[in-house]
Design a protein around this motif. Structure first.
Motif, PDB file in Angstrom:
ATOM      1  N   VAL A 199       0.826  -1.209   0.000  1.00 40.28           N
ATOM      2  CA  VAL A 199       0.000   0.000   0.000  1.00 40.28           C
ATOM      3  C   VAL A 199       0.861   1.261   0.000  1.00 40.28           C
ATOM      4  O   VAL A 199       0.346   2.369   0.166  1.00 40.28           O
ATOM      5  CB  VAL A 199      -0.963   0.018   1.206  1.00 40.28           C
ATOM      6  N   ALA A 200       2.153   1.100  -0.191  1.00 40.87           N
ATOM      7  CA  ALA A 200       3.048   2.255  -0.280  1.00 40.87           C
ATOM      8  C   ALA A 200       2.817   3.003  -1.591  1.00 40.87           C
ATOM      9  O   ALA A 200       2.235   2.462  -2.544  1.00 40.87           O
ATOM     10  CB  ALA A 200       4.501   1.803  -0.169  1.00 40.87           C
ATOM     11  N   TYR A 201       3.281   4.233  -1.659  1.00 43.09           N
ATOM     12  CA  TYR A 201       3.168   4.992  -2.901  1.00 43.09           C
ATOM     13  C   TYR A 201       4.249   6.063  -2.959  1.00 43.09           C
ATOM     14  O   TYR A 201       4.829   6.453  -1.933  1.00 43.09           O
ATOM     15  CB  TYR A 201       1.788   5.641  -3.050  1.00 43.09           C
ATOM     16  N   GLY A 202       4.518   6.538  -4.169  1.00 45.90           N
ATOM     17  CA  GLY A 202       5.411   7.664  -4.384  1.00 45.90           C
ATOM     18  C   GLY A 202       4.672   8.731  -5.173  1.00 45.90           C
ATOM     19  O   GLY A 202       3.908   8.425  -6.087  1.00 45.90           O
ATOM     20  N   TYR A 203       4.908  10.006  -4.834  1.00 44.47           N
ATOM     21  CA  TYR A 203       4.127  11.081  -5.474  1.00 44.47           C
ATOM     22  C   TYR A 203       4.883  12.391  -5.455  1.00 44.47           C
ATOM     23  O   TYR A 203       5.511  12.755  -4.455  1.00 44.47           O
ATOM     24  CB  TYR A 203       2.798  11.258  -4.741  1.00 44.47           C
ATOM     25  N   THR A 204       4.851  13.089  -6.569  1.00 46.09           N
ATOM     26  CA  THR A 204       5.211  14.496  -6.635  1.00 46.09           C
ATOM     27  C   THR A 204       4.142  15.194  -7.454  1.00 46.09           C
ATOM     28  O   THR A 204       3.600  14.615  -8.402  1.00 46.09           O
ATOM     29  CB  THR A 204       6.609  14.721  -7.231  1.00 46.09           C
ATOM     30  N   ALA A 205       3.806  16.417  -7.078  1.00 42.52           N
ATOM     31  CA  ALA A 205       2.604  17.073  -7.601  1.00 42.52           C
ATOM     32  C   ALA A 205       2.745  17.597  -9.018  1.00 42.52           C
ATOM     33  O   ALA A 205       1.754  18.005  -9.618  1.00 42.52           O
ATOM     34  CB  ALA A 205       2.194  18.217  -6.665  1.00 42.52           C
ATOM     35  N   GLY A 206       3.964  17.589  -9.582  1.00 47.85           N
ATOM     36  CA  GLY A 206       4.141  18.211 -10.886  1.00 47.85           C
ATOM     37  C   GLY A 206       4.315  19.712 -10.725  1.00 47.85           C
ATOM     38  O   GLY A 206       3.998  20.292  -9.678  1.00 47.85           O
ATOM     39  N   ALA A 207       4.834  20.354 -11.755  1.00 47.93           N
ATOM     40  CA  ALA A 207       5.126  21.786 -11.652  1.00 47.93           C
ATOM     41  C   ALA A 207       4.895  22.458 -12.993  1.00 47.93           C
ATOM     42  O   ALA A 207       5.608  22.205 -13.962  1.00 47.93           O
ATOM     43  CB  ALA A 207       6.576  21.995 -11.200  1.00 47.93           C
ATOM     44  N   LYS A 208       3.891  23.325 -13.034  1.00 46.31           N
ATOM     45  CA  LYS A 208       3.598  24.075 -14.250  1.00 46.31           C
ATOM     46  C   LYS A 208       4.750  25.011 -14.601  1.00 46.31           C
ATOM     47  O   LYS A 208       4.980  25.337 -15.769  1.00 46.31           O
ATOM     48  CB  LYS A 208       2.305  24.881 -14.047  1.00 46.31           C
ATOM     49  N   TYR A 209       5.517  25.425 -13.582  1.00 45.88           N
ATOM     50  CA  TYR A 209       6.586  26.398 -13.785  1.00 45.88           C
ATOM     51  C   TYR A 209       7.895  25.754 -14.258  1.00 45.88           C
ATOM     52  O   TYR A 209       8.867  26.459 -14.521  1.00 45.88           O
ATOM     53  CB  TYR A 209       6.844  27.165 -12.478  1.00 45.88           C
ATOM     54  N   GLN A 210       7.949  24.423 -14.360  1.00 49.08           N
ATOM     55  CA  GLN A 210       9.174  23.752 -14.761  1.00 49.08           C
ATOM     56  C   GLN A 210       9.091  23.273 -16.208  1.00 49.08           C
ATOM     57  O   GLN A 210       8.208  22.479 -16.562  1.00 49.08           O
ATOM     58  CB  GLN A 210       9.458  22.548 -13.846  1.00 49.08           C
ATOM     59  N   ASN A 211      10.000  23.748 -17.056  1.00 51.84           N
ATOM     60  CA  ASN A 211      10.143  23.260 -18.431  1.00 51.84           C
ATOM     61  C   ASN A 211       8.827  23.305 -19.212  1.00 51.84           C
ATOM     62  O   ASN A 211       8.495  22.362 -19.939  1.00 51.84           O
ATOM     63  CB  ASN A 211      10.708  21.835 -18.434  1.00 51.84           C
ATOM     64  N   GLY A 212       8.082  24.363 -19.035  1.00 48.73           N
ATOM     65  CA  GLY A 212       6.835  24.500 -19.768  1.00 48.73           C
ATOM     66  C   GLY A 212       5.694  23.674 -19.222  1.00 48.73           C
ATOM     67  O   GLY A 212       4.606  23.645 -19.810  1.00 48.73           O
ATOM     68  N   GLY A 213       5.920  23.010 -18.110  1.00 49.87           N
ATOM     69  CA  GLY A 213       4.861  22.208 -17.486  1.00 49.87           C
ATOM     70  C   GLY A 213       5.270  20.762 -17.321  1.00 49.87           C
ATOM     71  O   GLY A 213       5.223  19.987 -18.275  1.00 49.87           O
ATOM     72  N   THR A 214       5.697  20.386 -16.109  1.00 47.73           N
ATOM     73  CA  THR A 214       6.049  18.996 -15.799  1.00 47.73           C
ATOM     74  C   THR A 214       4.889  18.351 -15.059  1.00 47.73           C
ATOM     75  O   THR A 214       4.465  18.848 -14.013  1.00 47.73           O
ATOM     76  CB  THR A 214       7.318  18.930 -14.934  1.00 47.73           C
ATOM     77  N   LEU A 215       4.364  17.253 -15.606  1.00 50.43           N
ATOM     78  CA  LEU A 215       3.189  16.609 -15.036  1.00 50.43           C
ATOM     79  C   LEU A 215       3.525  15.889 -13.735  1.00 50.43           C
ATOM     80  O   LEU A 215       4.686  15.565 -13.455  1.00 50.43           O
ATOM     81  CB  LEU A 215       2.603  15.614 -16.043  1.00 50.43           C
TER      82      LEU A 215
END
Length: 616
Positions: free
Chosen positions: A230-246
């Motif tokens: 039930v573990a997970y890994g997550y990053t929210a993404g960044a619109k300000y990085q490289n034109g939009g990183t999902l």
């Protein structure tokens, strides 16, 4: 109220609906990236026939859209119902349920694009007003309940709860996806949650005080052997990085290519504050004058909860005051937000200060920490309808009224990668890795402690962990036994002496029946009978899958569920100066408070409770 339907335990290895998430051969090293199978999905064997095989993690596909009325957030496409109704949702590290927007979330008084701004995707080739329960053949209604999330942050709302099919990666609608039936669904129009949420937690939900717990979606995936843990890994993404990183979301593991310099921290025993980290310092590389300054030099560090359910970073008031001065922010007491004028905004965009959070297990620098550096772009957000018209530039920090509100919200996770392992009761934080192009994925499986040859993320084997735990328990038991024997003996001796030496005055006080107001220790607080702390039934976490793990009982809906509709206020501002006027006494701002300088425009009713309900 009808008792909810629960999944039959005998179906724990049943064939999942439609498409399957096929397992991959286990690696000798459970934390080595696994090579994807090249066998077509349609030709792989059903999971029910290969229940002993440890499955690979699920990489959840993000939508290609950045959504939100209070920022640009990378959402994930989730299907609900049969036939599937698609929604763009935000992962919630605090919640464990799936929330979608109901038709009452957008009305004729709202802008025409309201459904799209709330993450409601077209269904079956037609525009959708929200989740239509009566058009899902697999939906089972359960009733109206309080959503119950983020009460400490003063967010409210009710949801129409039921059970239905939930699908990932096109599940229940296309080959290769994953879908599970009989999952918890809450359909809500609450404006406090403008976008729906996809819960990553493992807390079961109970709708009756005597009913069985209903597993979360992630726990159901594990029970059906679709993910290794039930573990997970997550990053929210960044619109300000490289034109939009999902955003990046992995269930049952994490993407090792997206995290660096990680630090592992223990989860707390408080279910709603499990991901608590120490904010040891906050430093900016430049303010409006280009000067470096520390925002924590005066008051020191503090503890905060990592929570992707909310967008803002909630800080102690003194730190917010320093941000206000350093960046030329303007506090709006009506919305409780920090706005930024055009001049300051342009200067900060030019200077591009870097704001660095030093994170560790303690609130002070103990030499064990990692640093999350966020450029000004992470804080350069806009907020619009239904809070402001026209859209305003704002800075996503909030004043925390008390320690329980201190939160590292979604803004923080645009620059951080989070790994959560509830079964081992730890989580990991580190700077998120970016690049153009992004590095090649390195999906690492985190096996459940019950799996053979599994290891913890820190490299300690499960056997070693168990051995250490057993040894510690035995040692503590011996020490405790000796301590209580000695204490009992001393107490008996003290009682006999006290009985002989008790003065007449002391006897009179005891016989009068007056309470002895002795300080029970620093910070001791006794809660009255009117306390509303009724949700969390267990004080100590248990192993996921047991009946009481993080048990959560749903409360009855808020009283505003049956009230008449009232206008939804929108605050119209011209440039940096509010339009003169007063707020109508019949309306209440979304965030509470009052200010004579803001004028509500429009009259959109807010169904902030549940189906058929209206928010006042």
């Amino acid at each position: 109220m009808r008792t909810p339907l629960f999944r039959d335990p005998s179906l724990s290895h049943a064939r999942p609906r439609r498409a399957h998430h096929s397992p991959r051969p286990p690696s000798a090293n459970p934390f080595r990236p696994l090579i994807p199978s090249t066998m077509p999905l349609s030709r792989r064997a059903p999971l029910s026939r290969r229940a002993t095989v440890i499955p690979a993690p699920i990489v959840v596909s993000p939508s290609t859209i950045f959504d939100g009325n209070d920022g640009s957030w990378s959402t994930f496409s989730i299907n609900v119902g049969t036939p599937p109704q698609p929604f763009r949702l935000l992962p919630s590290t605090e919640g464990s349920e799936t929330w979608v927007i109901s038709p009452g979330g957008c009305t004729s008084a709202d802008p025409a694009n309201c459904p799209d701004t709330r993450g409601i995707s077209p269904a079956n080739g037609r525009a959708s007003p929200g989740f239509l329960a009566n058009q899902s053949s697999s939906y089972q209604a359960n009733g109206l309940y309080d959503l119950g999330l983020e009460k400490g942050l003063r967010l409210k709302g009710n949801g129409e709860y039921g059970f239905d099919v939930v699908g990932l990666n096109g599940g229940n609608g296309s080959a290769g996806g994953i879908s599970l039936d009989n999952q918890i669904i809450a359909s809500t129009p609450a404006a406090d949650y403008w976008l729906g949420l996809f819960g990553l937690g493992v807390r079961p939900t109970s709708f009756t005080s005597s009913g069985k717990n209903k597993n979360s979606f992630v726990q159901s995936l594990k029970a059906q052997n679709l993910i290794p843990s039930v573990a997970y890994g997550y990053t929210a993404g960044a619109k300000y990085q490289n034109g939009g990183t999902l955003g990046n979301l992995v269930l049952g593991g994490y993407d090792n290519s997206r995290i660096k310099r990680p630090i592992s921290l223990p989860m707390t025993q408080a279910p709603d504050r499990a991901l608590r980290a120490g904010v040891q310092s906050i430093i900016t590389s430049g303010d409006l004058l280009g000067q470096t300054r520390s925002f924590t030099a005066t008051i020191g560090g503090y503890f905060a909860v990592v929570d992707s359910s909310v967008p803002h970073i909630w800080m102690p008031r003194p730190i917010c005051d320093q941000f206000e001065e350093a960046f030329g922010l303007t506090y709006d007491p009506l919305s409780d937000l920090y706005l930024i004028n055009d001049t300051s905004h342009a200067t900060l965009q030019k200077n591009n200060p870097i704001i660095t959070f030093k994170i560790g297990g303690q609130s002070f620098d103990d030499g064990n920490s990692t640093s999350i550096a966020l450029p000004y772009g992470a804080f350069d957000l806009q907020i619009g309808y239904p809070v402001y018209l026209p859209t305003q530039n704002y800075f996503p920090i909030r004043r925390a009224a008390n320690d329980s509100q201190l939160t590292l919200g979604r803004t923080f996770l645009t620059g951080a990668y989070l790994i959560v392992d509830p079964e081992r009761q730890n989580f990991t934080l580190g700077p998120a890795v970016f690049g153009n192009p992004l590095p090649k994925q390195q999906i690492v499986s985190i096996r459940s402690p019950t799996s053979n040859s599994s290891k913890s993320p820190s490299g300690i084997s499960t056997g070693a962990i168990i051995g250490i735990a057993v040894g510690v328990v035995l040692l503590l038991a011996l020490v405790a036994a000796a301590f209580f024997w000695r204490r009992k003996k001393q107490q008996n001796k003290r009682k006999s002496i006290a009985a002989a030496e008790l003065s007449a005055a002391e006897r009179a006080r005891h016989e009068s029946g007056k309470p002895d107001y002795t300080d029970g220790g620093a910070g001791a607080v006794e809660m009255g009978a009117s306390s509303e702390n009724t949700r969390h039934e267990l004080a100590v976490p248990q192993t996921p899958g047991t009946a009481g793990f993080y048990a959560e009982r749903k409360d009855t809906p808020h009283s505003f569920a049956s009230e008449l509709p009232t206008p939804r206020p929108v605050f119209e501002m011209m440039g940096d100066v509010p339009i003169a006027g007063g707020v109508s006494g019949t309306t209440t701002p979304r965030f509470g408070g009052s200010s004579p300088g803001l004028t509500p425009t429009g009259s959109s009713p807010d169904l902030g409770a549940g189906r058929g309900g209206r928010r006042r």
